[in-house]
Design a protein around this motif. Sequence first.
Motif, mmCIF file in Angstrom:
data_model
loop_
_atom_site.group_PDB
_atom_site.id
_atom_site.type_symbol
_atom_site.label_atom_id
_atom_site.label_comp_id
_atom_site.label_asym_id
_atom_site.label_seq_id
_atom_site.Cartn_x
_atom_site.Cartn_y
_atom_site.Cartn_z
ATOM 1 N N ALA A 10 37.852 38.520 25.583
ATOM 2 C CA ALA A 10 37.339 39.887 25.729
ATOM 3 C C ALA A 10 36.393 39.966 26.919
ATOM 4 O O ALA A 10 36.404 40.936 27.677
ATOM 5 C CB ALA A 10 36.613 40.306 24.449
ATOM 6 N N ILE A 11 35.582 38.934 27.086
ATOM 7 C CA ILE A 11 34.682 38.910 28.247
ATOM 8 C C ILE A 11 35.497 38.888 29.528
ATOM 9 O O ILE A 11 35.215 39.599 30.494
ATOM 10 C CB ILE A 11 33.739 37.696 28.177
ATOM 11 C CG1 ILE A 11 32.783 37.842 26.996
ATOM 12 C CG2 ILE A 11 32.960 37.545 29.461
ATOM 13 C CD1 ILE A 11 31.852 36.671 26.811
ATOM 14 N N GLU A 12 36.536 38.073 29.554
ATOM 15 C CA GLU A 12 37.376 37.969 30.736
ATOM 16 C C GLU A 12 38.045 39.298 31.070
ATOM 17 O O GLU A 12 38.031 39.754 32.216
ATOM 18 C CB GLU A 12 38.431 36.899 30.486
ATOM 19 C CG GLU A 12 39.500 36.802 31.550
ATOM 20 C CD GLU A 12 38.961 36.312 32.868
ATOM 21 O OE1 GLU A 12 38.120 35.407 32.844
ATOM 22 O OE2 GLU A 12 39.364 36.842 33.915
ATOM 23 N N PHE A 13 38.646 39.947 30.057
ATOM 24 C CA PHE A 13 39.325 41.215 30.313
ATOM 25 C C PHE A 13 38.343 42.347 30.530
ATOM 26 O O PHE A 13 38.622 43.294 31.256
ATOM 27 C CB PHE A 13 40.251 41.576 29.138
ATOM 28 C CG PHE A 13 41.491 40.752 29.079
ATOM 29 C CD1 PHE A 13 41.708 39.884 28.019
ATOM 30 C CD2 PHE A 13 42.434 40.827 30.085
ATOM 31 C CE1 PHE A 13 42.849 39.109 27.961
ATOM 32 C CE2 PHE A 13 43.583 40.059 30.035
ATOM 33 C CZ PHE A 13 43.797 39.193 28.968
ATOM 34 N N GLY A 14 37.191 42.250 29.896
ATOM 35 C CA GLY A 14 36.272 43.382 29.934
ATOM 36 C C GLY A 14 35.426 43.443 31.188
ATOM 37 O O GLY A 14 34.864 44.480 31.512
ATOM 38 N N LEU A 15 35.328 42.343 31.895
ATOM 39 C CA LEU A 15 34.454 42.326 33.067
ATOM 40 C C LEU A 15 35.289 42.541 34.321
ATOM 41 O O LEU A 15 36.122 41.724 34.666
ATOM 42 C CB LEU A 15 33.749 40.979 33.120
ATOM 43 C CG LEU A 15 32.568 40.872 34.067
ATOM 44 C CD1 LEU A 15 31.460 41.781 33.599
ATOM 45 C CD2 LEU A 15 32.082 39.443 34.103
ATOM 46 N N ASP A 16 35.038 43.649 34.983
ATOM 47 C CA ASP A 16 35.763 43.906 36.229
ATOM 48 C C ASP A 16 34.995 43.227 37.367
ATOM 49 O O ASP A 16 33.920 43.679 37.774
ATOM 50 C CB ASP A 16 35.868 45.413 36.479
ATOM 51 C CG ASP A 16 36.754 45.730 37.659
ATOM 52 O OD1 ASP A 16 36.918 44.853 38.540
ATOM 53 O OD2 ASP A 16 37.274 46.840 37.711
ATOM 54 N N ARG A 17 35.546 42.154 37.876
ATOM 55 C CA ARG A 17 34.819 41.360 38.875
ATOM 56 C C ARG A 17 34.597 42.107 40.175
ATOM 57 O O ARG A 17 33.607 41.871 40.867
ATOM 58 C CB ARG A 17 35.547 40.048 39.147
ATOM 59 C CG ARG A 17 35.181 38.988 38.146
ATOM 60 C CD ARG A 17 35.789 37.682 38.555
ATOM 61 N NE ARG A 17 37.192 37.643 38.185
ATOM 62 C CZ ARG A 17 37.624 37.090 37.070
ATOM 63 N NH1 ARG A 17 36.773 36.517 36.246
ATOM 64 N NH2 ARG A 17 38.890 37.085 36.775
ATOM 65 N N ASP A 18 35.481 43.036 40.497
ATOM 66 C CA ASP A 18 35.254 43.799 41.723
ATOM 67 C C ASP A 18 34.021 44.661 41.587
ATOM 68 O O ASP A 18 33.204 44.764 42.499
ATOM 69 C CB ASP A 18 36.470 44.677 42.031
ATOM 70 C CG ASP A 18 37.605 43.863 42.593
ATOM 71 O OD1 ASP A 18 38.735 43.962 42.082
ATOM 72 O OD2 ASP A 18 37.345 43.094 43.535
ATOM 73 N N VAL A 19 33.882 45.304 40.422
ATOM 74 C CA VAL A 19 32.687 46.123 40.198
ATOM 75 C C VAL A 19 31.447 45.251 40.209
ATOM 76 O O VAL A 19 30.426 45.599 40.813
ATOM 77 C CB VAL A 19 32.810 46.883 38.855
ATOM 78 C CG1 VAL A 19 31.524 47.632 38.557
ATOM 79 C CG2 VAL A 19 33.988 47.824 38.892
ATOM 80 N N LEU A 20 31.536 44.103 39.583
ATOM 81 C CA LEU A 20 30.390 43.186 39.542
ATOM 82 C C LEU A 20 30.010 42.744 40.952
ATOM 83 O O LEU A 20 28.836 42.724 41.325
ATOM 84 C CB LEU A 20 30.741 41.964 38.689
ATOM 85 C CG LEU A 20 29.590 41.030 38.344
ATOM 86 C CD1 LEU A 20 28.598 41.733 37.460
ATOM 87 C CD2 LEU A 20 30.097 39.772 37.676
ATOM 88 N N ASN A 21 31.015 42.413 41.742
ATOM 89 C CA ASN A 21 30.790 42.018 43.121
ATOM 90 C C ASN A 21 30.103 43.147 43.892
ATOM 91 O O ASN A 21 29.192 42.927 44.670
ATOM 92 C CB ASN A 21 32.141 41.692 43.764
ATOM 93 C CG ASN A 21 31.984 41.087 45.143
ATOM 94 O OD1 ASN A 21 30.907 40.689 45.537
ATOM 95 N ND2 ASN A 21 33.078 41.021 45.880
ATOM 96 N N ASP A 22 30.553 44.358 43.621
ATOM 97 C CA ASP A 22 29.976 45.519 44.278
ATOM 98 C C ASP A 22 28.503 45.669 43.916
ATOM 99 O O ASP A 22 27.660 45.904 44.761
ATOM 100 C CB ASP A 22 30.754 46.754 43.826
ATOM 101 C CG ASP A 22 30.517 47.936 44.721
ATOM 102 O OD1 ASP A 22 30.640 49.066 44.241
ATOM 103 O OD2 ASP A 22 30.198 47.716 45.900
ATOM 104 N N LEU A 23 28.211 45.501 42.637
ATOM 105 C CA LEU A 23 26.838 45.699 42.174
ATOM 106 C C LEU A 23 25.900 44.602 42.674
ATOM 107 O O LEU A 23 24.792 44.867 43.099
ATOM 108 C CB LEU A 23 26.791 45.712 40.638
ATOM 109 C CG LEU A 23 27.450 46.900 39.945
ATOM 110 C CD1 LEU A 23 27.306 46.746 38.442
ATOM 111 C CD2 LEU A 23 26.825 48.191 40.388
ATOM 112 N N VAL A 24 26.363 43.377 42.600
ATOM 113 C CA VAL A 24 25.452 42.268 42.879
ATOM 114 C C VAL A 24 25.423 41.887 44.358
ATOM 115 O O VAL A 24 24.368 41.619 44.909
ATOM 116 C CB VAL A 24 25.830 41.032 42.035
ATOM 117 C CG1 VAL A 24 24.902 39.878 42.327
ATOM 118 C CG2 VAL A 24 25.804 41.381 40.564
#
Lengths: 521, 317, 334
Positions: A308-322
């Motif tokens: 669920a963590i894997e599917f639920g985390l959009d890495r592109d969005v995370l990359n954008d934020l961080v």
Amino acid sequence: MSGFRLRLLLAVPLAAALFVGACGGGNSNSPDRASGSVPSEPRSGGTLTLLNQTETRSLDPTKMQIITSTRGDGLVGFALYGGLVLQDPATGKVSMSMAQSLDSTDSRVWTLKLRSGLRFSDGTTLDAAAVKFNWERHAAPGSTSSALTLVREIVSTEVVDPLTLRVTLDKPNGQWPRSLAGYPSNFIASPKSLTGNPDTAPVGAGPFVLKDWVRDDHMTLVRNPSYFDAPRPYLNELIIRPIPDATQRYNSLVAGQGQILYDSVDFKAMATAEKGGYKIFRTDLGGGFTFVLNTSRAPMNDVRVRQAIEFGLDRDVLNDLVNQGRANIVDTIAAPDTPFHDPSITYPKPDRGRAQRLIDQVVHDTGKPVTFTILTNPQNQSTAEAIQTLLSEIKGFKISVSTMDSTQATVVQGNYDMAPSGTFFVDPEPKLWDQFHSGSPRNVTRYSNPKVDAALDTARSSQNVDERRAAYAVVQRALIDDEPVLSLWRLPSSLVHDRTVQNLHTIEDGVLRADLVWLSE
Amino acid sequence: MTLSAQKTSKDDAQEPRAIVGGTQPPSRAVSRRWRQRSRPPGHQRRRRRSLLVDAAAIWLLLIVLAAVFADLLPIPAYDHRIGRPAEGPALSVARLVGTDGLGRSNLSRLIYGARVSLAVGFVSVLIGMVIGGLLGLLAGYYRGPFEKIVSIVTDSVLAFPPLVLLLAITSTMGASLPSLVVSLGLLCVPTFTRLSRANTLTFAQREFVIASRALGARSWRVVFREVLPNVVMPVASYAFVVAAVVIVAEGSLSFLGLGIPPPSPSWGGMIAAAKDRLDTDPQMVFMPAAAMFLTIFSLNVLGDHARTRFDVRESAL
Amino acid sequence: MKVGGGRRCVPRRPRAAAMGRALKARLLHVVPVLFLVSFGSMLLIDLTPGDPAATILGDNATPAQIHELRAQLGLDRPLPVRYASWIGNIVQGDFGRSIRTQQPVLDAITERLPVTIELALLALVMALAVVIPAALYTAYRAGSRADRLGNVVSSSLLSLPSFLTALLLVYLLALRFPVFPVTGWVPFTDDPLENLRSAFLPALTLALTEMAVLTRVLRSDLIATLQEDFILSAKAKGLPTWYVLLRHALRPSSFSLVTLAGLSLGRLIGGAVIVETLFALPGIGQLLVNAILGKDAVTVQGVVLFVALVYVGLNLLTDVLYTVLDPRTRAAKA
């Protein structure tokens, strides 16, 4: 007091301050400081000041970490001791340095032949006996060496002649030279200096000799005239200064207090450096920056939660934020353009709906929300907070963040749910085995999969590329399905420098080869 | 100002001499008793209720009300993303002052952050002032073994590097608002003790105290009615300053990773999180810093105003 | 004449005996403080989470190894035993070796304490150089525009966390106008001028906060003092304003200032960690924090003891200053 007098009183200290400051004079370093064209012949001489993130704690090889660029250990260790063998991160090739050859016919018995004429800077000889002495020190009872996993594989070492050492391993390991290159057992110190006064630093046969060390301030190393690889090192002097804050490190570079700095995580600082005209030498590695999940206890022991963590985390969005979108997202475990890259084995695309369904199932089964804590250190706090924010958008998660200055000890003891970590490798050996083989002391996720264990063993013992490729395909697939780590993005290990610094090469995960560097002025 | 002109305005105040001796400077305690008789009529008092004082009071009231009733306000939750990161101000309530680094509403985070900052600023200082002030007062007045013990304990705590204490307390109690408030409050206690004791020592020797005792007042009465009012002044004025320091200190703790754990906002924590983006998005640092500045400035203005209301006399210079 | 608390007036005695008694009183105070501080630091280290053995062994820790190392380091002995053995070593001058770096603790301290002390002193001197004139002026002209401006300035200084001040100063005075170095420390013995240059920005960062705090305190006390009649009589005698301010008003108002300045100094020495980290200075603060987080008890105890000694010395100075400032406390101190 009259207004004039008051102003005078205030003006005096201000003037004094400016006077003191002006006397010293500022020297700013624009990256284009090198005037004219760069000569093609290496120039001997000069002092290189390297601004590092942290500082090595000890000069004793048994107290150094695995050869890594993120602390000072790799850089200082290589400068003082050189290396028996060296692994080039660009090609993955292991080349000989102080060793003349390291061969085996059956991957179990290895013959190490040293170059002749190697001398430590205290006059004693670097011979097979010295190597044996060092390795036995790593394996000694009570040793806290990070090379324990390597030396524990050794059943016996035999001095055949002054320059030849025969090593017998307990199991065949076709990649043993790679392991040797990655652990501080690669650093051979003079036995005489190791058995002497504990307050004097150990002595090596590397390209530099220690001149002075003021902890948390600077370390000065000078050229070793008897280094075997003359005319290297080209530098007269190497000064290493630890500056923990990334912004200040960059500021110091700009102000001319150093010609080169090391950075491993700050994308923004690197972007600013590039815009400022500095050059960046990147060492691209496989694996990446990850968050490890403790599969030995709830809630991470449930594969549905991890998925669920894997599917639920959009890495592109995370990359954008961080990182404001600057990082390269990890799609595959092995980096593209490396031998074990398989474009068909990729991480799944984000799927919020599926993640929500998985969590709903778990909540239904356990009767309470999925609660866990993200452990983090201050450098990665914004990433942890971003993950918390994004995952909290899935109902059923209850996530808190806990900051601790150094998470390593807690992670090792298994007292965590999710913590930052990294898997960086040039070749998957030995790191992947260390991290995911059941029973390995570095397997902090406590991941245990017999199919993966068998595949890792095959990949280690074999010297055949195709066999290894097939084995690593099995490993990569299983890791993506079981999700013991959350892989985020590639971390380029970077050296930011001005135009006077030439001929940069690195070993392992970005450790600078200080013997090859030269300054154009 | 000529001497005679000064004398005229002073006649209105009618400052009496102390009972014993004719050359002692009057104390505030005595002047307090006589204040009812000697307060000059309102129109003669030159205290302009300036706009500044009103503005300061309004700001503080606004902040406190917003913090208390944050849940009732039409603002999004402080941990929900509402847009892209680091956006500038826009026309909706939620986006009035833009978004932070993770796309959350700055307005929400500022308001909820006020809770943490104000709690830390007021409650910690209150703890420090009450406990420390009392200890110092009693130690300074009664002297003897009690003073020695208080002195030794105070010095021991002060000799300790504050970070060690903070680390120890937050590790045992866990990092949360109550533990932070308690630990910062405890750290304030020794300073207040020392300050209070130093001032008590001066005043306890003064003749009006001796006089009061000569009149047969009991110890506690002397302490609380003669000495305390004089000690309160410097201690309370320091308290305003300490409040500011503590609010900012919480930010420094966040910088070291010891502050309120995310996602709870605090003004100092917001500044610490945005420090690396100072050159690209300075507004992310500016907003919480401005909120802090306005609050601290208002506290200072009100503190000054409170003092001028209680002090009847003007400067002799 | 009775003086405070019903205690008798002290009759005149030979100076030596009086000094001897003062010394005894001092020791009776100092020794328990040092004991409390050192014992407390050992206790607090125990309370912080983590295991020094696990931290040292790092990635390769098996429970058996951790247990072995703990026994080796003597970590499983009860607290009073460990404390007694540590004290025993200390009085022989052996401060032990850092668990993390194997460097002798005394060496680490003597390398770094001078840096921190110099920084703290410099910061305080800078602060006082501004505080005293500023407070005098704004107290004298209380309520005026200058006073309000002073309020705005000190409020803004107060609301800036030290890491922000540091970065702004670096941008302004080290990058934009390269007057000072960005990071680093040059020891005084190497080059006094360069030393002052490298200390200026960090000291100024620390000083700015202290300035804001101390100005408000001194101003507040001065305003109270300026209302007193003896000021009026001094002015009536025809003395110039600045003389009255400096000679008559400043002294009695300095109590709070001296107290707080002494406390500031102690606090600055105790750990200006943020400034040290940002400016990469080899000071006590960084050493202490790293030792705490690594649960390096030997280092922490050694450092805390040293800091306590310095602090106790400062206390002595403050008390002496009290008696100089206000003769009435001399009798009370007997």
